[in-house]
Scaffold this motif. Structure first.
Motif, PDB file in Angstrom:
ATOM      1  N   TRP A  51      14.039 -12.672   7.419  1.00 55.99           N
ATOM      2  CA  TRP A  51      13.285 -13.408   8.438  1.00 55.99           C
ATOM      3  C   TRP A  51      14.155 -14.547   8.935  1.00 55.99           C
ATOM      4  CZ3 TRP A  51      12.080 -18.561   8.890  1.00 55.99           C
ATOM      5  CH2 TRP A  51      11.195 -18.905   9.927  1.00 55.99           C
ATOM      6  N   LEU A  52      14.024 -14.834  10.227  1.00 57.16           N
ATOM      7  CA  LEU A  52      14.775 -15.934  10.819  1.00 57.16           C
ATOM      8  C   LEU A  52      13.954 -16.538  11.947  1.00 57.16           C
ATOM      9  CD1 LEU A  52      17.522 -17.432  10.795  1.00 57.16           C
ATOM     10  CD2 LEU A  52      18.332 -15.763  12.466  1.00 57.16           C
ATOM     11  N   GLY A  53      14.094 -17.831  12.125  1.00 59.46           N
ATOM     12  CA  GLY A  53      13.502 -18.530  13.254  1.00 59.46           C
ATOM     13  C   GLY A  53      14.609 -19.182  14.063  1.00 59.46           C
ATOM     14  N   VAL A  54      14.487 -19.166  15.382  1.00 61.11           N
ATOM     15  CA  VAL A  54      15.477 -19.791  16.260  1.00 61.11           C
ATOM     16  C   VAL A  54      14.770 -20.587  17.343  1.00 61.11           C
ATOM     17  CG1 VAL A  54      17.226 -18.008  15.879  1.00 61.11           C
ATOM     18  CG2 VAL A  54      15.688 -17.808  17.825  1.00 61.11           C
ATOM     19  N   CYS A  55      15.450 -21.619  17.814  1.00 57.46           N
ATOM     20  CA  CYS A  55      14.912 -22.423  18.909  1.00 57.46           C
ATOM     21  C   CYS A  55      16.059 -23.091  19.638  1.00 57.46           C
ATOM     22  CB  CYS A  55      13.930 -23.471  18.385  1.00 57.46           C
ATOM     23  SG  CYS A  55      14.670 -24.729  17.338  1.00 57.46           S
ATOM     24  N   SER A  56      15.740 -23.859  20.644  1.00 57.69           N
ATOM     25  CA  SER A  56      16.755 -24.529  21.447  1.00 57.69           C
ATOM     26  C   SER A  56      17.533 -25.576  20.655  1.00 57.69           C
ATOM     27  CB  SER A  56      16.107 -25.186  22.670  1.00 57.69           C
ATOM     28  OG  SER A  56      15.137 -26.128  22.247  1.00 57.69           O
ATOM     29  N   LYS A  57      17.071 -25.901  19.457  1.00 59.03           N
ATOM     30  CA  LYS A  57      17.750 -26.897  18.623  1.00 59.03           C
ATOM     31  C   LYS A  57      18.596 -26.272  17.512  1.00 59.03           C
ATOM     32  CE  LYS A  57      15.449 -30.512  20.348  1.00 59.03           C
ATOM     33  NZ  LYS A  57      16.017 -31.680  20.950  1.00 59.03           N
ATOM     34  N   GLY A  58      18.448 -24.950  17.283  1.00 59.20           N
ATOM     35  CA  GLY A  58      19.230 -24.310  16.228  1.00 59.20           C
ATOM     36  C   GLY A  58      18.473 -23.191  15.535  1.00 59.20           C
ATOM     37  N   VAL A  59      18.821 -22.955  14.274  1.00 56.64           N
ATOM     38  CA  VAL A  59      18.216 -21.864  13.506  1.00 56.64           C
ATOM     39  C   VAL A  59      17.643 -22.385  12.198  1.00 56.64           C
ATOM     40  CG1 VAL A  59      19.718 -20.068  14.467  1.00 56.64           C
ATOM     41  CG2 VAL A  59      20.394 -21.241  12.385  1.00 56.64           C
ATOM     42  N   THR A  60      16.578 -21.730  11.744  1.00 52.65           N
ATOM     43  CA  THR A  60      15.986 -22.038  10.440  1.00 52.65           C
ATOM     44  C   THR A  60      16.897 -21.483   9.354  1.00 52.65           C
ATOM     45  OG1 THR A  60      14.791 -19.948  10.256  1.00 52.65           O
ATOM     46  CG2 THR A  60      13.651 -21.758  11.387  1.00 52.65           C
ATOM     47  N   PRO A  61      16.626 -21.805   8.111  1.00 49.63           N
ATOM     48  CA  PRO A  61      17.317 -21.090   7.041  1.00 49.63           C
ATOM     49  C   PRO A  61      16.952 -19.602   7.113  1.00 49.63           C
ATOM     50  CG  PRO A  61      16.264 -23.064   6.176  1.00 49.63           C
ATOM     51  CD  PRO A  61      15.789 -22.897   7.597  1.00 49.63           C
ATOM     52  N   LEU A  62      17.914 -18.752   6.791  1.00 47.32           N
ATOM     53  CA  LEU A  62      17.687 -17.312   6.735  1.00 47.32           C
ATOM     54  C   LEU A  62      16.950 -16.992   5.444  1.00 47.32           C
ATOM     55  CD1 LEU A  62      18.527 -14.494   8.042  1.00 47.32           C
ATOM     56  CD2 LEU A  62      20.354 -14.513   6.356  1.00 47.32           C
ATOM     57  N   MET A  63      15.893 -16.185   5.543  1.00 50.21           N
ATOM     58  CA  MET A  63      15.130 -15.826   4.351  1.00 50.21           C
ATOM     59  C   MET A  63      15.297 -14.346   4.058  1.00 50.21           C
ATOM     60  SD  MET A  63      11.534 -17.835   4.733  1.00 50.21           S
ATOM     61  CE  MET A  63      10.994 -17.121   3.205  1.00 50.21           C
ATOM     62  N   ILE A  64      15.677 -14.022   2.837  1.00 49.73           N
ATOM     63  CA  ILE A  64      15.705 -12.637   2.380  1.00 49.73           C
ATOM     64  C   ILE A  64      14.324 -12.361   1.789  1.00 49.73           C
ATOM     65  CG2 ILE A  64      16.815 -10.962   0.859  1.00 49.73           C
ATOM     66  CD1 ILE A  64      18.754 -12.069   2.954  1.00 49.73           C
ATOM     67  N   LEU A  65      13.561 -11.483   2.423  1.00 48.73           N
ATOM     68  CA  LEU A  65      12.185 -11.237   1.995  1.00 48.73           C
ATOM     69  C   LEU A  65      12.061 -10.104   0.987  1.00 48.73           C
ATOM     70  CD1 LEU A  65      10.341 -11.673   5.403  1.00 48.73           C
ATOM     71  CD2 LEU A  65      10.427 -13.280   3.494  1.00 48.73           C
TER      72      LEU A  65
END
Length: 199
Positions: A51-65
């Motif tokens: 799982w990953l989240g992205v936005c105009s400010k950058g990226v969340t930590p990458l999660m291995i689910l």
């Protein structure tokens, strides 16, 4: 734009291949085979969902689910704290959480938890189904991540996770920013195209 886009994706040790979307244009079968028309797949390749989240400010930590299907409970317990913390850190208390229409996202408890915890979110009836044209992860970032993985090395679950993490660290900020910046234009084009896929 204060939207945190999010998505999950399976990666497996056979590399990136989607039998519905990956096409080889050729004159005949022999030409197709010469140009990569045959893709060998193992019976049980090692796989993990991330799982990953992205936005105009950058990226969340990458999660291995993990390697199995993610249900709404896992999604709420593992993804929500990361998304909420990151969104609040970069945007404060005024931002929108985006998720697609996958079953864990559209589950009534997930929707209820979104209403109660996120400043705003795109509800299950507001995000178009099957919309790879709108999420920067779908139309940009997953591809960059997958193409920078050394698939010859990713032969076990451990090496696959190592390669995913290594490739994630190499995603350029400009790719994320450009992907997110194009969302508004893509949304406009999709509306102009009566909701059909973009060409």
């Amino acid at each position: 734009m204060r939207v945190l886009f999010s998505d999950e994706k399976f990666f497996d040790s056979d590399g990136v291949y989607n039998s519905q979307n990956d096409r080889v244009w050729a004159i005949d079968r022999a030409d197709a085979e010469k140009n990569g028309g045959i893709k060998q797949k193992r019976k049980l390749p090692q796989k993990v969902m991330v799982w990953l989240g992205v936005c105009s400010k950058g990226v969340t930590p990458l999660m291995i689910l993990g390697e199995g299907t993610v249900n709404h409970t896992v999604y709420i317990e593992r993804v929500f704290p990361v998304a909420l913390k990151y969104g609040n850190q970069v945007f404060g208390s005024d931002w929108v959480f985006q998720q697609d229409g996958a079953k864990p996202h559209s589950h009534h408890l997930t929707q209820q938890r979104c209403r109660g915890n996120f400043p705003s979110f795109i509800g299950k009836d507001r995000w178009p189904p099957n919309s790879p044209d709108l999420n920067p992860l779908d139309y940009s970032i997953w591809d960059k991540l997958a193409n920078s993985i050394n698939w010859n090395t990713a032969q076990s679950k451990t090496t696959l996770i190592q390669q995913i993490n290594s490739s994630f660290k190499n995603i350029r900020e400009s790719v994320v920013f450009e992907g997110c910046a194009s969302f508004t234009n893509r949304l406009y084009r999709l509306c102009q195209n009566d909701g059909n896929y973009l060409g």
